[in-house]
Design a protein around this motif. Structure first.
Motif, mmCIF file in Angstrom:
data_model
loop_
_atom_site.group_PDB
_atom_site.id
_atom_site.type_symbol
_atom_site.label_atom_id
_atom_site.label_comp_id
_atom_site.label_asym_id
_atom_site.label_seq_id
_atom_site.Cartn_x
_atom_site.Cartn_y
_atom_site.Cartn_z
ATOM 1 N N GLY B 247 0.816 -1.216 0.000
ATOM 2 C CA GLY B 247 0.000 0.000 0.000
ATOM 3 C C GLY B 247 0.843 1.256 0.000
ATOM 4 O O GLY B 247 0.724 2.102 -0.886
ATOM 5 N N HIS B 248 1.732 1.371 0.970
ATOM 6 C CA HIS B 248 2.548 2.577 1.056
ATOM 7 C C HIS B 248 3.550 2.654 -0.092
ATOM 8 O O HIS B 248 3.784 3.713 -0.661
ATOM 9 N N ARG B 249 4.135 1.514 -0.465
ATOM 10 C CA ARG B 249 5.095 1.522 -1.578
ATOM 11 C C ARG B 249 4.429 2.003 -2.863
ATOM 12 O O ARG B 249 5.007 2.761 -3.634
ATOM 13 N N HIS B 250 3.182 1.557 -3.084
ATOM 14 C CA HIS B 250 2.467 1.962 -4.287
ATOM 15 C C HIS B 250 2.266 3.485 -4.290
ATOM 16 O O HIS B 250 2.513 4.155 -5.288
ATOM 17 N N GLU B 251 1.847 4.003 -3.155
ATOM 18 C CA GLU B 251 1.601 5.445 -3.061
ATOM 19 C C GLU B 251 2.900 6.231 -3.266
ATOM 20 O O GLU B 251 2.953 7.197 -4.023
ATOM 21 N N PRO B 271 6.374 -2.483 -11.019
ATOM 22 C CA PRO B 271 7.475 -3.118 -10.279
ATOM 23 C C PRO B 271 7.856 -2.355 -9.017
ATOM 24 O O PRO B 271 8.176 -2.970 -7.999
ATOM 25 N N ARG B 272 7.777 -1.019 -9.061
ATOM 26 C CA ARG B 272 8.168 -0.253 -7.878
ATOM 27 C C ARG B 272 7.182 -0.462 -6.730
ATOM 28 O O ARG B 272 7.558 -0.393 -5.566
ATOM 29 N N GLY B 276 9.809 -1.614 -4.369
ATOM 30 C CA GLY B 276 10.363 -0.448 -3.677
ATOM 31 C C GLY B 276 10.529 0.722 -4.621
ATOM 32 O O GLY B 276 10.698 0.546 -5.832
ATOM 33 N N ASP B 277 10.495 1.927 -4.049
ATOM 34 C CA ASP B 277 10.427 3.134 -4.855
ATOM 35 C C ASP B 277 11.786 3.609 -5.356
ATOM 36 O O ASP B 277 12.303 4.626 -4.936
ATOM 37 N N SER B 278 12.392 2.840 -6.252
ATOM 38 C CA SER B 278 13.579 3.333 -6.946
ATOM 39 C C SER B 278 13.679 2.549 -8.248
ATOM 40 O O SER B 278 12.967 1.564 -8.445
ATOM 41 N N TRP B 279 14.574 2.997 -9.110
ATOM 42 C CA TRP B 279 14.757 2.329 -10.396
ATOM 43 C C TRP B 279 15.108 0.847 -10.182
ATOM 44 O O TRP B 279 14.808 -0.012 -10.990
ATOM 45 N N GLY B 281 13.821 -1.046 -7.983
ATOM 46 C CA GLY B 281 12.673 -1.785 -7.452
ATOM 47 C C GLY B 281 12.329 -3.012 -8.275
ATOM 48 O O GLY B 281 11.927 -4.043 -7.754
ATOM 49 N N LYS B 282 12.526 -2.903 -9.593
ATOM 50 C CA LYS B 282 12.109 -3.995 -10.467
ATOM 51 C C LYS B 282 12.957 -5.253 -10.288
ATOM 52 O O LYS B 282 12.582 -6.324 -10.728
ATOM 53 N N PHE B 283 14.112 -5.112 -9.639
ATOM 54 C CA PHE B 283 14.958 -6.294 -9.452
ATOM 55 C C PHE B 283 14.704 -7.001 -8.122
ATOM 56 O O PHE B 283 15.328 -7.994 -7.805
ATOM 57 N N HIS B 284 13.782 -6.472 -7.350
ATOM 58 C CA HIS B 284 13.421 -7.090 -6.079
ATOM 59 C C HIS B 284 12.655 -8.388 -6.361
ATOM 60 O O HIS B 284 11.884 -8.450 -7.309
ATOM 61 N N PRO B 285 12.897 -9.446 -5.555
ATOM 62 C CA PRO B 285 12.192 -10.715 -5.813
ATOM 63 C C PRO B 285 10.669 -10.561 -5.871
ATOM 64 O O PRO B 285 10.010 -11.208 -6.689
ATOM 65 N N ALA B 286 10.106 -9.664 -5.033
ATOM 66 C CA ALA B 286 8.646 -9.500 -5.033
ATOM 67 C C ALA B 286 8.158 -8.988 -6.381
ATOM 68 O O ALA B 286 7.096 -9.385 -6.873
ATOM 69 N N ALA B 287 8.954 -8.108 -7.013
ATOM 70 C CA ALA B 287 8.587 -7.584 -8.324
ATOM 71 C C ALA B 287 8.662 -8.695 -9.364
ATOM 72 O O ALA B 287 7.825 -8.806 -10.260
ATOM 73 N N GLY B 288 9.675 -9.552 -9.214
ATOM 74 C CA GLY B 288 9.852 -10.668 -10.143
ATOM 75 C C GLY B 288 8.688 -11.644 -10.072
ATOM 76 O O GLY B 288 8.161 -12.097 -11.092
#
Lengths: 303, 376
Positions: B247-251, B271-272, B276-279, B281-288
């Protein structure tokens, strides 16, 4: 008629066919689009959730840019996204209701030489067709009536609630305009349970299952009501109903195959444009039933 | 005396019979309430009609029903207005949604509504022992919660909550508005704990789908959804709770992408929101993982040319001058934000009868010096 046109972000991002089809349809309805290409994202409620004043100021800037176009001959501001319409109406309600607050926000805008004056007329394309152009005039321009095409309206939350903020009353039954328009274009309205409900998009990153259960359920209801397609004035609803439909199918455990059209696509179809010109080939769910209809005897006789 | 037809939904679960509609002709003035109509039908025609009611003055919250499909208090809806909405059809009256029906128009509030209210610890949790006499707080510090305090627990918002319709475990609009009543209360000592609990719960504040049904439903102007947004603001921005529901990460991701691009860059937002809120973020396992689960949609979108790889990698962006203007607005507003609440200050406009808007403002805080009220 000339309008200050705000396309929004999604119509230029993940639903390019919306912006494209609007550009094709506008001249057929004698609408001249002056794009507000300097304006920023409306915030879709998320920026307001973070910081209400920030959302109000960003939208006040958009309104001020639109008012500059009004001075150059545009008649009003026009949206093609329900979410932009709803989020902007919310900000405008606050800005218009309190002069002190409006001054406070205008002070922020003054660095750029911009200023928002209370009372901008900002209408969704749907409202504009009914209230400004008139359904009789739209009907007169129909080249290929949507005879026998069964269309389910999907309004999306932001354009119907809260009704007082969105100016819905006896004189302006804006929550029936999609119904009226489908009929004016010669189509058949299919009523189904989900037509005023939420597509689930705002929680797609937070609770994907609950989000797509909503989309899947409404699509399923439309299938059961034997709709050929849905039409929506909101590109965010389109993302959940079309782009995510393959995943929604898995979550609700049934095959759906329900094409979802953007509002200008449905209008364009009746005005004689081909599905391809309207970008229907870009949808995730192939609008087979619509294309079959457009090449059928019924449609060609009408054309 | 004008006549109206009420079409009441009847259902008695114990009989095993299906629900059905019964029509009742009533004769009452149009300014009388739908509740008066139901009670007349019960007195004169069918003593078995089930309806719960008490005060008949829109304050006890007992007679919540659906009239012509929309939630309302039966005692607070005029017959002539209801007939106008119904048009040529009879006025329909049915039980509220999202709660099991006990009999006819009576729903089981205990099973859903009250259980959810209990879920949010609906009492004050002071930091230390209570003072010997009353708490003394600056009056303006309570203005913020007056809107949620207006709730009469009728359940109209619960009835039409679209998130609850698909996720019955969602804490829901009434209970979350109640939660804000304590999170916004300066006497409460557990703001962080309350917010952490509601943010981390998968059926908590981030499960609200922003559909405005509760705002439309509420007969008291509580606007539960706005209170949920305040809870999110308090949890994310004030207490920096990085919840497991994204929720907060999306905002955060949304707000910073608009700051950096001026427009929403959707391919980067997703992905962010997970990673997480940075470029990066897309490499985080949750984004994957999210990417993998969305593959059926992504593949089709690419196939159809809806999204091109080029567009996914390079977001649309405002021109340099406009982007700078947007960033200036961010700098201004991110400092000391001014949160106008129209419920508190009312509307200043010509259409309303003179004094009406002022009356609301007075009720909320006329006794405050102007400079101390956040809503002045």
């Amino acid at each position: 008629m000339k309008v200050a046109y705000w396309p929004g972000c999604v119509s230029r991002g993940f639903t390019p066919e919306l912006h494209g089809s609007m550009a094709k349809v506008a001249p057929l309805l004698d609408i001249e689009l002056v794009e507000l290409d300097r304006a920023a994202c409306c915030g879709a409620g998320v920026i307001a959730e973070h910081n209400q004043e920030l959302a109000d100021a960003l939208n006040a800037r958009t309104f001020a840019l639109a008012q500059m176009e009004l001075e150059r001959g545009a008649e009003l501001m026009m949206n093609i996204c329900s979410t932009c319409q709803g989020a902007q109406s919310e900000c405008q309600e606050r800005l218009d209701a309190n002069s002190e607050y409006r001054e406070h926000v205008n002070e922020t805008l003054s660095a750029e030489g911009l200023r928002y004056e209370k009372g901008l007329s900002n209408k969704h394309f749907l409202w504009l067709m009914v209230e400004e152009i008139g359904l009789d005039a739209v009907r007169a321009k129909v080249k290929r009536p949507l005879t026998d095409l069964r269309v389910g309206p999907f309004y999306g939350c932001y354009i119907v609630r809260p009704s007082d903020r969105l100016g819905i009353d006896r004189a302006h039954p804006r929550d029936t305009y999609l119904h009226q328009l489908i009929t004016a274009l010669g189509g058949t309205v299919v009523d189904y349970a989900g037509q005023y409900k939420c597509c689930g998009f705002p929680i797609i990153t937070m609770n994907k299952e609950a989000s797509l259960k909503q989309a899947g359920r409404h699509l399923g209801d439309a299938v059961d009501a034997e709709a050929d397609c849905l039409v929506t004035p909101c590109p965010l609803c389109h993302l959940n109903l079309d782009l995510q439909q393959p995943v929604a199918e898995r979550i609700v455990g049934r095959q759906l195959d329900m094409p979802v059209l953007h509002l200008p696509q449905l209008v364009g179809l009746a005005l004689g444009l081909s599905p391809k010109e309207l970008g229907m080939n870009k949808h995730v769910v192939r609008p087979t039933s619509v294309i079959d209809w457009s090449t059928s005897v019924v449609a060609s006789v009408a054309a | 005396m004008p006549e109206y037809t009420l079409r009441i939904r009847r259902y008695t679960p114990e009989t095993g019979e299906a629900a059905h509609w019964d029509d009742f002709m009533i004769d009452l003035d149009g300014h009388r309430s739908v509740l008066d109509g139901i009670l007349q039908a019960r007195d004169r025609q069918d003593g078995t009609i089930g309806i719960r009611c008490s005060c008949r003055a829109a304050i006890c919250g007992s007679c919540g029903v659906r009239i012509n499909g929309s939630p309302a208090l039966a005692c607070h809806t005029h017959l002539d207005k209801a007939a106008e909405v119904a048009g040529d059809e009879p006025i329909t009256v049915e039980p509220m949604g999202n709660m099991p029906v006990l009999k006819d128009l009576i729903v089981d509030m205990d099973a859903v509504h009250w259980k959810k209210i209990q879920r949010v610890t609906p009492w004050l949790l002071p930091e230390a022992d209570p003072p010997e006499r009353e708490y003394v707080v600056p009056p303006e510090s309570m203005i913020d919660v007056t809107q949620s305090m207006a709730c009469i627990q009728c359940g109209a918002c619960v009835s039409d909550c679209l998130s609850m319709e698909v996720d019955p475990e969602f804490i829901g609009p009434a209970a979350l508005a109640k939660a804000y009543r304590f999170v916004g209360d300066p006497r409460d000592g557990e703001h962080f704990e309350r917010l952490k609990d509601l943010a981390e719960d998968p059926h908590g504040i981030y499960d609200c789908t922003h559909c405005f049904n509760c705002i439309e439903a509420c007969p008291k102007g509580v606007a539960p959804m706005s209170q949920i947004m305040r809870l999110r603001r308090a949890a994310g921005t004030e207490h920096e709770i990085n919840d497991r529901n994204n929720g907060h990460r999306h905002e955060r991701a949304f707000v910073s992408l608009v700051r950096d691009y001026g427009l929403l860059y959707e391919a980067e937002l997703l992905p962010r929101s997970y990673g997480g809120d940075s470029w990066f973020g897309k490499f985080h396992p949750a984004a994957g993982m999210e990417l993998a689960s969305s593959l059926p949609s992504i593949v089709k979108a690419l196939q159809r040319g809806k999204v091109t790889p080029m567009k996914a990698l390079k977001g649309h962006k405002l021109g340099k001058d406009d982007l700078q203007a947007v960033q200036r607005i961010y700098e201004h507003a991110e400092g000391d934000a001014y949160e106008l609440n129209l419920y508190v200050v009312g509307y200043e406009d010509e259409e309303e009868p003179p004094g009406d808007g002022d009356a609301q403002a007075d009720a909320a805080g006329s006794h405050l010096p102007e400079e101390r009220s956040p809503n002045r």
